[in-house]
Design a protein around this motif. Structure first.
Motif, PDB file in Angstrom:
ATOM      1  N   GLY A  67       0.731  -1.080  -0.040  1.00  0.00           N
ATOM      2  CA  GLY A  67      -0.101  -0.145  -0.219  1.00  0.00           C
ATOM      3  C   GLY A  67       0.959   1.219  -0.015  1.00  0.00           C
ATOM      4  N   THR A  68       2.109   1.200   0.758  1.00  0.00           N
ATOM      5  CA  THR A  68       2.945   2.224   0.780  1.00  0.00           C
ATOM      6  C   THR A  68       3.583   2.396  -0.650  1.00  0.00           C
ATOM      7  OG1 THR A  68       3.258   1.913   3.267  1.00  0.00           O
ATOM      8  CG2 THR A  68       4.953   3.351   1.979  1.00  0.00           C
ATOM      9  N   ALA A  69       4.045   1.543  -1.266  1.00  0.00           N
ATOM     10  CA  ALA A  69       4.395   1.399  -2.474  1.00  0.00           C
ATOM     11  C   ALA A  69       3.548   2.071  -3.479  1.00  0.00           C
ATOM     12  CB  ALA A  69       4.965  -0.027  -2.837  1.00  0.00           C
ATOM     13  N   ALA A  70       2.260   1.782  -3.334  1.00  0.00           N
ATOM     14  CA  ALA A  70       1.486   2.500  -4.260  1.00  0.00           C
ATOM     15  C   ALA A  70       1.415   4.010  -4.084  1.00  0.00           C
ATOM     16  CB  ALA A  70       0.158   1.882  -4.214  1.00  0.00           C
ATOM     17  N   GLN A  71       1.400   4.400  -2.817  1.00  0.00           N
ATOM     18  CA  GLN A  71       1.507   5.888  -2.360  1.00  0.00           C
ATOM     19  C   GLN A  71       2.739   6.320  -2.923  1.00  0.00           C
ATOM     20  OE1 GLN A  71       1.195   5.915   1.824  1.00  0.00           O
ATOM     21  NE2 GLN A  71      -1.220   5.586   1.925  1.00  0.00           N
ATOM     22  N   ILE A  72       3.914   5.896  -2.684  1.00  0.00           N
ATOM     23  CA  ILE A  72       5.145   6.319  -3.277  1.00  0.00           C
ATOM     24  C   ILE A  72       5.188   6.405  -4.731  1.00  0.00           C
ATOM     25  CG2 ILE A  72       7.627   6.128  -3.645  1.00  0.00           C
ATOM     26  CD1 ILE A  72       7.405   4.417  -0.711  1.00  0.00           C
ATOM     27  N   ALA A  73       4.451   5.522  -5.417  1.00  0.00           N
ATOM     28  CA  ALA A  73       4.438   5.458  -6.834  1.00  0.00           C
ATOM     29  C   ALA A  73       3.610   6.850  -7.441  1.00  0.00           C
ATOM     30  CB  ALA A  73       3.819   4.265  -7.315  1.00  0.00           C
ATOM     31  N   ARG A  74       2.634   7.067  -6.785  1.00  0.00           N
ATOM     32  CA  ARG A  74       1.762   8.001  -7.120  1.00  0.00           C
ATOM     33  C   ARG A  74       2.388   9.434  -6.884  1.00  0.00           C
ATOM     34  NH1 ARG A  74      -2.440   4.633  -4.765  1.00  0.00           N
ATOM     35  NH2 ARG A  74      -2.519   5.735  -2.772  1.00  0.00           N
ATOM     36  N   LYS A  75       3.217   9.553  -5.793  1.00  0.00           N
ATOM     37  CA  LYS A  75       3.640  10.892  -5.239  1.00  0.00           C
ATOM     38  C   LYS A  75       4.972  11.009  -6.316  1.00  0.00           C
ATOM     39  CE  LYS A  75       6.897  13.461  -2.847  1.00  0.00           C
ATOM     40  NZ  LYS A  75       8.208  14.019  -3.180  1.00  0.00           N
ATOM     41  N   PHE A  76       5.830  10.119  -6.658  1.00  0.00           N
ATOM     42  CA  PHE A  76       6.802  10.159  -7.700  1.00  0.00           C
ATOM     43  C   PHE A  76       6.426  10.688  -8.987  1.00  0.00           C
ATOM     44  CE2 PHE A  76      10.141   7.764  -5.391  1.00  0.00           C
ATOM     45  CZ  PHE A  76      10.554   8.483  -4.558  1.00  0.00           C
ATOM     46  N   VAL A  77       5.091   9.919  -9.462  1.00  0.00           N
ATOM     47  CA  VAL A  77       4.836  10.238 -10.712  1.00  0.00           C
ATOM     48  C   VAL A  77       4.376  11.658 -11.182  1.00  0.00           C
ATOM     49  CG1 VAL A  77       2.628   9.830 -12.143  1.00  0.00           C
ATOM     50  CG2 VAL A  77       3.981   7.803 -11.319  1.00  0.00           C
ATOM     51  N   GLY A  78       3.437  12.393  -9.683  1.00  0.00           N
ATOM     52  CA  GLY A  78       2.989  13.654  -9.775  1.00  0.00           C
ATOM     53  C   GLY A  78       4.267  14.511  -9.799  1.00  0.00           C
ATOM     54  N   ASP A  79       5.387  14.067  -9.245  1.00  0.00           N
ATOM     55  CA  ASP A  79       6.720  15.036  -9.349  1.00  0.00           C
ATOM     56  C   ASP A  79       7.241  15.070 -10.756  1.00  0.00           C
ATOM     57  OD1 ASP A  79       6.648  15.247  -6.728  1.00  0.00           O
ATOM     58  OD2 ASP A  79       7.961  13.823  -6.201  1.00  0.00           O
ATOM     59  N   LYS A  80       6.754  14.211 -11.806  1.00  0.00           N
ATOM     60  CA  LYS A  80       7.300  14.342 -12.987  1.00  0.00           C
ATOM     61  C   LYS A  80       8.603  14.329 -13.215  1.00  0.00           C
ATOM     62  CE  LYS A  80       2.889  16.218 -14.929  1.00  0.00           C
ATOM     63  NZ  LYS A  80       2.181  17.473 -15.558  1.00  0.00           N
ATOM     64  N   PRO A  81       9.363  13.411 -12.606  1.00  0.00           N
ATOM     65  CA  PRO A  81      10.935  13.186 -12.944  1.00  0.00           C
ATOM     66  C   PRO A  81      11.362  12.929 -14.315  1.00  0.00           C
ATOM     67  CG  PRO A  81      10.165  11.258 -11.805  1.00  0.00           C
ATOM     68  CD  PRO A  81       8.882  12.337 -11.831  1.00  0.00           C
ATOM     69  N   ASP A  82      12.817  12.697 -14.651  1.00  0.00           N
ATOM     70  CA  ASP A  82      13.063  12.437 -15.763  1.00  0.00           C
ATOM     71  C   ASP A  82      13.035  10.714 -15.968  1.00  0.00           C
ATOM     72  OD1 ASP A  82      13.990  14.788 -17.557  1.00  0.00           O
ATOM     73  OD2 ASP A  82      14.706  15.116 -15.534  1.00  0.00           O
ATOM     74  N   ALA A  83      13.076  10.172 -14.746  1.00  0.00           N
ATOM     75  CA  ALA A  83      12.881   8.817 -14.744  1.00  0.00           C
ATOM     76  C   ALA A  83      12.844   8.113 -13.346  1.00  0.00           C
ATOM     77  CB  ALA A  83      14.243   7.888 -15.189  1.00  0.00           C
ATOM     78  N   ILE A  84      11.850   7.306 -13.124  1.00  0.00           N
ATOM     79  CA  ILE A  84      11.557   6.534 -11.948  1.00  0.00           C
ATOM     80  C   ILE A  84      12.392   5.343 -11.899  1.00  0.00           C
ATOM     81  CG2 ILE A  84       9.872   5.458 -10.269  1.00  0.00           C
ATOM     82  CD1 ILE A  84       7.966   7.622 -11.292  1.00  0.00           C
ATOM     83  N   VAL A  85      12.980   4.740 -10.830  1.00  0.00           N
ATOM     84  CA  VAL A  85      13.835   3.446 -10.945  1.00  0.00           C
ATOM     85  C   VAL A  85      13.027   2.719  -9.550  1.00  0.00           C
ATOM     86  CG1 VAL A  85      15.933   2.308 -10.014  1.00  0.00           C
ATOM     87  CG2 VAL A  85      15.960   4.602 -11.578  1.00  0.00           C
ATOM     88  N   ALA A  86      12.377   1.649  -9.953  1.00  0.00           N
ATOM     89  CA  ALA A  86      11.682   0.822  -9.260  1.00  0.00           C
ATOM     90  C   ALA A  86      12.364  -0.476  -8.825  1.00  0.00           C
ATOM     91  CB  ALA A  86      10.250   0.543  -9.945  1.00  0.00           C
ATOM     92  N   ILE A  87      12.744  -0.417  -7.616  1.00  0.00           N
ATOM     93  CA  ILE A  87      13.747  -1.713  -7.200  1.00  0.00           C
ATOM     94  C   ILE A  87      12.851  -2.894  -6.692  1.00  0.00           C
ATOM     95  CG2 ILE A  87      15.250  -2.525  -5.809  1.00  0.00           C
ATOM     96  CD1 ILE A  87      16.650   0.262  -6.145  1.00  0.00           C
ATOM     97  N   ALA A  88      12.824  -4.036  -7.086  1.00  0.00           N
ATOM     98  CA  ALA A  88      11.997  -5.252  -6.836  1.00  0.00           C
ATOM     99  C   ALA A  88      10.689  -5.128  -7.454  1.00  0.00           C
ATOM    100  CB  ALA A  88      11.830  -5.125  -5.075  1.00  0.00           C
ATOM    101  N   THR A  89      10.050  -6.511  -7.477  1.00  0.00           N
ATOM    102  CA  THR A  89       8.786  -6.682  -8.341  1.00  0.00           C
ATOM    103  C   THR A  89       7.664  -5.757  -7.856  1.00  0.00           C
ATOM    104  OG1 THR A  89       9.624  -8.768  -8.793  1.00  0.00           O
ATOM    105  CG2 THR A  89       7.200  -8.344  -9.176  1.00  0.00           C
ATOM    106  N   PRO A  90       7.118  -5.543  -6.400  1.00  0.00           N
ATOM    107  CA  PRO A  90       6.084  -4.903  -5.927  1.00  0.00           C
ATOM    108  C   PRO A  90       6.284  -3.676  -6.075  1.00  0.00           C
ATOM    109  CG  PRO A  90       6.931  -6.566  -4.217  1.00  0.00           C
ATOM    110  CD  PRO A  90       7.977  -6.501  -5.449  1.00  0.00           C
TER     111      PRO A  90
END
Length: 322
Positions: free
Chosen positions: A75-98
């Protein structure tokens, strides 16, 4: 006098205006998230950062760097994902499958580079191992399971029943279980499963295997790796040998592991991120697999878990942990 005073000021203003876009163009943003913190995943994060720095992208100068761990909570992983997407970085690195699944579910536009995902196709991050033509690419830590089981046989020559503690909610672990069920009978062995949906379940899951298995094999399941010491305690008390696929686990009490150097995997991931920062599109970059394997052994752990390693196996190791 008026024209003389205006000229240098105008020149300065024009120069500043010319420099501003260039400085802005050099500024890049990379956001990194991991499902949990443990030595292997931390090594990936550090490897990515080191590779970016080697390519001239330095935090505080021309790179905005963010890192957040989900502390093992999807659930926290999903929250972090939404936050990072909102920041619109040049790249998101996602470590591990979940974490990778959470980020890919959250965006179809922001470039995503996964790392330490055993099977990105089974995890539905990409359709196949070809360039995705989407916003996703990355690096897998997939291991050849026949070689993993050969190592199990070298550590415990008479092993017939292989136990595995894993999180049934983690896609990469489910893939490994499925493949082992097909592979082990061909090698004269069977698989005995024990479910650990949370890190706190690892100890009880391991205890449930005592008396039912000859050896316990652990893949790169994040719940298990983050709580490896509890597994080691059971292995030592019950004299059940532990064989891992994560070399860092050998330093923590596993007998042996034939695995990937996760720092190298991080640097491989970092090189891919650099390509994105320099203008390549993720959908044009084919997902990669790490091919550099290392054998770590721990003779002291072997003794505590009731087995003795052959001299040949110890001599063939990349690193002997004392």
């Amino acid at each position: 006098m008026k024209s003389l005073s205006w000229a240098p000021l105008g020149a300065i203003a024009l120069a500043a205006a010319a420099l501003a876009p260039a400085a802005h163009a050099q500024q890049k943003s990379v956001a990194v998230t991991a499902i949990v913190e443990h030595p292997a995943l931390d090594s990936i994060r550090d490897g990515v950062k080191a590779q970016l720095q080697a390519a001239g992208f330095e935090e505080g100068k021309n790179l905005k760097w963010q890192y957040q761990s989900a502390q093992g909570n999807t659930g926290t992983a999903a929250q972090i994902a939404r936050k990072f997407v909102g920041d619109k970085p040049d790249a998101i690195v996602a470590i591990a499958t979940p974490s990778a699944q959470a980020v890919v579910a959250a965006t179809k536009t922001v470039p995503v580079v996964f790392s330490a995902v055993t099977d990105p196709v089974a995890a539905k991050l990409v359709k196949n191992w070809e360039p995705s033509k989407t916003n996703v690419t990355g690096v897998s830590d997939m291991l050849a399971l026949d070689k993993q089981m050969d190592l199990v046989k070298q550590v415990v020559p008479g092993a017939k029943r292989v136990g595995m503690v894993y999180n049934p909610g983690e896609a990469n672990s489910v893939v490994v279980v499925k493949e082992l069920k097909q592979l082990l009978p061909k090698m004269g062995m069977t698989l005995v499963e024990a479910s650990a949906p949370r890190s706190v379940d690892v100890s009880s899951a391991a205890r449930s295997l005592v008396g039912k298995v000859d050896v316990i094999y652990t893949n790169t399941d994040n719940n298990v790796v983050s709580a490896y010491e509890s597994l080691v305690k059971v292995g030592q008390e019950a004299k059940v040998p532990l064989v891992a696929s994560d070399t860092d686990s050998v330093k923590r009490g596993a007998i042996a592991a034939l695995g990937i150097n996760y720092r190298d995997l991080g640097e491989q991931t970092g090189r891919m991120v650099v390509r994105l920062l320099k203008g390549e599109k993720p959908g044009d970059i084919k997902p990669e697999v790490s091919t550099k394997m290392e054998l770590f052994v721990n003779p002291g752990a072997a003794e505590k878990q009731g087995v003795k390693l052959s001299d040949a196996l110890v001599k063939s190791a990349t690193q002997v942990v004392q």
